[in-house]
Design an enzyme around this catalytic site. Structure first.
Site, PDB file in Angstrom:
ATOM      1  N   SER A 155       0.807  -1.226   0.000  1.00  0.00           N
ATOM      2  CA  SER A 155       0.000   0.000   0.000  1.00  0.00           C
ATOM      3  C   SER A 155       0.837   1.271   0.000  1.00  0.00           C
ATOM      4  O   SER A 155       0.303   2.350  -0.194  1.00  0.00           O
ATOM      5  CB  SER A 155      -0.941   0.022   1.209  1.00  0.00           C
ATOM      6  OG  SER A 155      -0.247   0.361   2.382  1.00  0.00           O
ATOM      7  N   LYS A 193       1.450   3.997   7.526  1.00  0.00           N
ATOM      8  CA  LYS A 193       0.684   4.854   6.621  1.00  0.00           C
ATOM      9  C   LYS A 193       1.129   6.308   6.790  1.00  0.00           C
ATOM     10  O   LYS A 193       1.788   6.677   7.771  1.00  0.00           O
ATOM     11  CB  LYS A 193      -0.816   4.769   6.932  1.00  0.00           C
ATOM     12  CG  LYS A 193      -1.444   3.422   6.609  1.00  0.00           C
ATOM     13  CD  LYS A 193      -1.525   3.167   5.124  1.00  0.00           C
ATOM     14  CE  LYS A 193      -2.211   1.838   4.818  1.00  0.00           C
ATOM     15  NZ  LYS A 193      -1.388   0.690   5.240  1.00  0.00           N
TER      16      LYS A 193
END
Length: 234
Positions: A155, A193
């Site tokens: 991701s 993230k």
């Protein structure tokens, strides 16, 4: 001689690598230079590469290495400068080094490799025996605790972070918008993230369009550290 846009882009990439350990995305470059399209960034990147200021790594998103800086910045460039994306095997601090390599070998510190971190759907970050990992000391801040995690998932590929990479993290419980962080979600799921603050909420943003940004209440997320470096072994 660089144009102003070429100079501004080179310094922006350099500053972001020094701050985050990875280059900015093309969208971030476009926004920073106030350009209308990413094609302009592609042209600037090509020009910088042709002039020997940067090198692009084939088949890897956002993998840009700074080779040199403009002469007017050389005096302020740190001695023994090395890119923050380190290639090769640095897992054995204090290992043997060939004499011809010693002049360019960065100083090595050691941090615990404590487990794996999801760059995708959040998974639990498990501590695994705390094996020590050798890392360049330039990644480490004085009077701060650091640790390393192996990346699982895809991701964050547009941030130049790939599965199997090792991220070096400075332990801290707060972070600014735009920082890449280790976030603990509801005390049991950990993920890597980019942090965005939206009012009283926290957004954990992927760097891959396949993954949606996740929005949480501030009491659902605890920051466990900020990414300060990346190690990749080929």
């Amino acid at each position: 001689m660089l144009t102003k846009k070429q100079y501004d882009l080179l310094i922006f990439i350099h500053d972001r690598v020094q701050r985050d350990g990875v280059p900015p995305s093309f969208d971030e470059m476009k926004e920073a230079l106030d350009l209308r399209s990413k094609s302009g960034i592609h042209r600037l990147i090509t020009a910088l590469e042709e002039r020997g200021y940067i090198r692009r790594m084939a088949h890897r998103a956002r993998a840009v290495e700074i080779i040199r800086l403009p002469e007017n910045l050389e005096s302020s460039r740190p001695r023994g400068f090395h890119p923050s994306v380190i290639q090769g095997d640095l897992s054995r601090p204090g290992g043997d080094t060939a004499p011809e390599e010693m002049a360019t070998q960065p100083a090595i510190g050691a941090v615990p490799l404590v487990g794996r971190i999801a760059a995708g759907v959040p998974i639990e970050a498990l501590e695994q025996g705390r094996q020590n990992l050798g890392v360049p000391e330039q990644m480490l801040s004085a009077n701060a605790e650091h640790y390393a995690l192996e990346v699982k998932g895809d991701s964050m590929i547009e941030a130049g972070i790939f599965e199997g990479d090792i991220v070096v993290v400075r332990r801290q419980d707060s972070a600014d918008t735009g920082d890449i962080v280790v976030a603990l979600i509801e005390d049991h799921e950990a993920t890597l993230k980019r942090l965005r603050r939206k009012g009283g909420a926290i957004a954990l943003e992927a760097a891959n369009p396949v993954y949606e940004t996740r929005l949480y209440r501030s009491d659902q997320v605890r920051i466990q550290g900020k990414m300060v470096g990346l190690i990749r072994t080929y």
